[in-house]
Design a protein around this motif. Structure first.
Motif, PDB file in Angstrom:
ATOM      1  N   LEU A 264       0.833  -1.199   0.000  1.00 35.94           N
ATOM      2  CA  LEU A 264       0.000   0.000   0.000  1.00 35.94           C
ATOM      3  C   LEU A 264       0.870   1.252   0.000  1.00 35.94           C
ATOM      4  CD1 LEU A 264      -2.837  -1.031   2.488  1.00 35.94           C
ATOM      5  CD2 LEU A 264      -2.879  -1.081  -0.011  1.00 35.94           C
ATOM      6  N   ASP A 265       2.011   1.188   0.705  1.00 34.69           N
ATOM      7  CA  ASP A 265       2.949   2.312   0.687  1.00 34.69           C
ATOM      8  C   ASP A 265       3.511   2.515  -0.717  1.00 34.69           C
ATOM      9  OD1 ASP A 265       2.517   2.505   3.388  1.00 34.69           O
ATOM     10  OD2 ASP A 265       4.398   1.525   3.968  1.00 34.69           O
ATOM     11  N   GLU A 266       3.853   1.416  -1.385  1.00 35.33           N
ATOM     12  CA  GLU A 266       4.380   1.509  -2.747  1.00 35.33           C
ATOM     13  C   GLU A 266       3.334   2.103  -3.693  1.00 35.33           C
ATOM     14  OE1 GLU A 266       5.682  -2.310  -3.986  1.00 35.33           O
ATOM     15  OE2 GLU A 266       7.322  -2.444  -2.524  1.00 35.33           O
ATOM     16  N   MET A 267       2.074   1.673  -3.525  1.00 33.64           N
ATOM     17  CA  MET A 267       1.003   2.207  -4.355  1.00 33.64           C
ATOM     18  C   MET A 267       0.861   3.714  -4.156  1.00 33.64           C
ATOM     19  SD  MET A 267      -2.084  -0.601  -4.172  1.00 33.64           S
ATOM     20  CE  MET A 267      -3.124   0.399  -5.233  1.00 33.64           C
ATOM     21  N   ARG A 268       0.867   4.141  -2.874  1.00 34.19           N
ATOM     22  CA  ARG A 268       0.727   5.562  -2.584  1.00 34.19           C
ATOM     23  C   ARG A 268       1.848   6.366  -3.235  1.00 34.19           C
ATOM     24  NH1 ARG A 268       1.466   5.975   3.107  1.00 34.19           N
ATOM     25  NH2 ARG A 268       3.656   6.195   2.564  1.00 34.19           N
ATOM     26  N   GLU A 269       3.088   5.881  -3.100  1.00 33.62           N
ATOM     27  CA  GLU A 269       4.216   6.585  -3.689  1.00 33.62           C
ATOM     28  C   GLU A 269       4.123   6.625  -5.207  1.00 33.62           C
ATOM     29  OE1 GLU A 269       6.482   8.348  -2.124  1.00 33.62           O
ATOM     30  OE2 GLU A 269       5.390   7.869  -0.277  1.00 33.62           O
ATOM     31  N   ALA A 270       3.671   5.527  -5.812  1.00 33.19           N
ATOM     32  CA  ALA A 270       3.552   5.481  -7.273  1.00 33.19           C
ATOM     33  C   ALA A 270       2.504   6.469  -7.768  1.00 33.19           C
ATOM     34  CB  ALA A 270       3.197   4.062  -7.722  1.00 33.19           C
ATOM     35  N   VAL A 271       1.383   6.559  -7.044  1.00 32.89           N
ATOM     36  CA  VAL A 271       0.335   7.508  -7.436  1.00 32.89           C
ATOM     37  C   VAL A 271       0.816   8.939  -7.240  1.00 32.89           C
ATOM     38  CG1 VAL A 271      -1.997   8.325  -6.916  1.00 32.89           C
ATOM     39  CG2 VAL A 271      -1.539   5.874  -6.996  1.00 32.89           C
ATOM     40  N   HIS A 272       1.547   9.201  -6.138  1.00 35.81           N
ATOM     41  CA  HIS A 272       2.105  10.534  -5.918  1.00 35.81           C
ATOM     42  C   HIS A 272       3.045  10.918  -7.055  1.00 35.81           C
ATOM     43  CE1 HIS A 272       1.380  10.821  -1.281  1.00 35.81           C
ATOM     44  NE2 HIS A 272       0.290  10.962  -2.003  1.00 35.81           N
ATOM     45  N   ARG A 273       3.893   9.983  -7.484  1.00 35.10           N
ATOM     46  CA  ARG A 273       4.806  10.284  -8.591  1.00 35.10           C
ATOM     47  C   ARG A 273       4.036  10.590  -9.863  1.00 35.10           C
ATOM     48  NH1 ARG A 273       7.720   5.936  -6.433  1.00 35.10           N
ATOM     49  NH2 ARG A 273       6.926   4.534  -8.058  1.00 35.10           N
ATOM     50  N   ARG A 274       2.973   9.808 -10.072  1.00 29.02           N
ATOM     51  CA  ARG A 274       2.148  10.026 -11.271  1.00 29.02           C
ATOM     52  C   ARG A 274       1.545  11.428 -11.249  1.00 29.02           C
ATOM     53  NH1 ARG A 274       1.051   7.569 -16.293  1.00 29.02           N
ATOM     54  NH2 ARG A 274      -1.046   8.188 -16.942  1.00 29.02           N
TER      55      ARG A 274
END
Length: 292
Positions: A264-274
Motif C-alpha cells: 500500500l505504501d508503494e502504491m501511494r508513492e507510485a500515485v504521488h509520482r504520477r
C-alpha cells in the motif's frame, strides 16, 4: 466491523478456525476441530455478554444483528460444508462438477426463497431492527422468517437467518473454488470489454493488503461487506486463490524489517509520482519556422 463493547468475535473466530484447520485434510477431523473451536468462541461471547449485557436498544440490536450471527454463521457453514463434502461423488470428474453445480444452485435457491429478508440483509436496512433483533419483540406474522426456534441467549429468528445468509455466501465461494479448481490454479480467465484477459500476476500478499484496506475503510456496501466477501470478490475478479488469507495477514502483521503495509505504501508513492509528473512544468517548445 469492530465494536467497543464486544469487539469482532466473528473475525477472531475465523482466524482461529484458519489456524486450527491448517493442514488438516480429513473431512470428519476438520468438522470435529471446527465445532470445538466454535463452541469455545460461543462460550466466550456468552460470558462477555453476561458480564456486560447490552444497556440500550441500539446495543441489543447490534449484538443480535451483527455479533451473534457472525459467530453462529461459522457453525452453519461447517455443518453444511461437511455434508457437501461427505456426499460428493468420487472418481468421475464430470459427475463431480455436476454435483457442485447442483450445490451451487442449492445455495442460490436458499437466498431466493427469502427475497424480502435477504434484501434487508444485503442492503443493510434498519427500519425493522427494533422488531427483528430485540428478543421477545412482538412481530407481525408476515415479517417473521421461517426458521426454527432459537436460543434467546444467542439471538433472534432473524439473527439466525442472517447467520445462514453469511454462511451460505461463504459456501457459495467455496463451491466455486471446488468447481473451478482454485487450489490448482485452474480458474476461468476474467476478460475486459476489449476481450483482454485480466489475471493477478503480482504477489498475492499484495492483494490481501488491498482487501484489508478496502475492508477497514468500509468502501463496499457502506461497510457491510465482511473480509470474506471482499476476498471472494477479488479472487473471482482476478482469477487468483487467496486461501489461508487470515494466516497470511497474520504474517503481514508480524513484519519487522519492512513496513507492515509495504505494498500500500508503494502504491501511494507510485500515485504521488504520477500526480507530480503530471503537474510538472513542461516548457513549450517552439515549432521550427517555416522557411519562406
Amino acid at each position: 466491523m469492530d465494536n467497543v463493547i464486544y469487539g469482532n468475535p466473528g473475525r477472531e473466530l475465523a482466524e482461529r478456525l484458519e489456524s486450527a484447520l491448517d493442514g488438516v485434510s480429513d473431512t470428519l477431523e476438520r468438522l470435529r476441530l471446527a465445532l470445538r473451536t466454535i463452541r469455545r468462541a460461543k462460550t466466550e461471547l456468552r460470558e462477555k455478554v453476561e458480564k456486560r449485557p447490552p444497556a440500550t436498544a441500539d446495543e441489543e440490536i447490534y449484538l443480535y444483528k451483527t455479533v451473534w450471527p457472525s459467530v453462529l454463521s461459522w457453525h452453519v457453514q461447517h455443518m453444511e460444508w461437511y455434508a457437501m463434502e461427505a456426499n460428493q461423488p468420487i472418481g468421475d470428474r464430470n459427475r463431480l462438477k455436476d454435483y457442485w453445480k447442483r450445490e451451487l444452485v442449492f445455495t442460490a435457491r436458499f437466498m431466493a426463497m427469502q427475497p424480502f429478508h435477504y434484501q434487508y440483509y444485503k442492503l443493510g436496512a434498519t427500519e425493522l431492527d427494533h422488531l427483528y433483533f430485540i428478543p421477545n419483540a412482538e412481530i407481525p406474522d408476515i415479517l417473521i422468517p421461517e426458521v426454527p426456534d432459537v436460543d434467546g441467549r444467542t439471538g433472534t429468528k432473524m439473527g439466525y437467518l442472517f447467520a445462514k445468509f453469511m454462511a451460505y455466501e461463504r459456501l457459495h465461494t467455496h463451491i466455486l473454488e471446488s468447481m473451478h479448481g482454485h487450489e490448482t490454479g485452474d480458474v476461468f480467465p476474467r476478460m475486459t470489454r476489449k476481450g483482454r484477459e485480466m489475471k493477478w500476476t503480482g504477489d498475492t500478499c499484495n492483494l490481501i493488503e488491498i482487501a484489508y484496506g478496502i475492508y477497514e475503510t468500509k468502501q463496499i456496501n457502506e461497510g457491510g461487506a465482511d473480509i470474506g466477501d471482499i476476498i471472494g470478490w477479488l479472487e473471482e475478479s482476478f482469477g487468483v486463490s487467496l486461501h489461508r488469507y487470515y494466516r497470511r495477514f497474520s504474517e503481514i502483521k508480524q513484519r519487522k524489517t519492512v513496513s507492515k503495509t509495504r505494498f500500500l505504501d508503494e502504491m501511494r508513492e507510485a500515485v504521488h509520482r504520477r500526480i507530480d509528473d503530471g503537474n510538472a512544468y513542461k516548457p513549450l517548445t517552439k515549432s521550427p519556422r517555416t522557411m519562406p
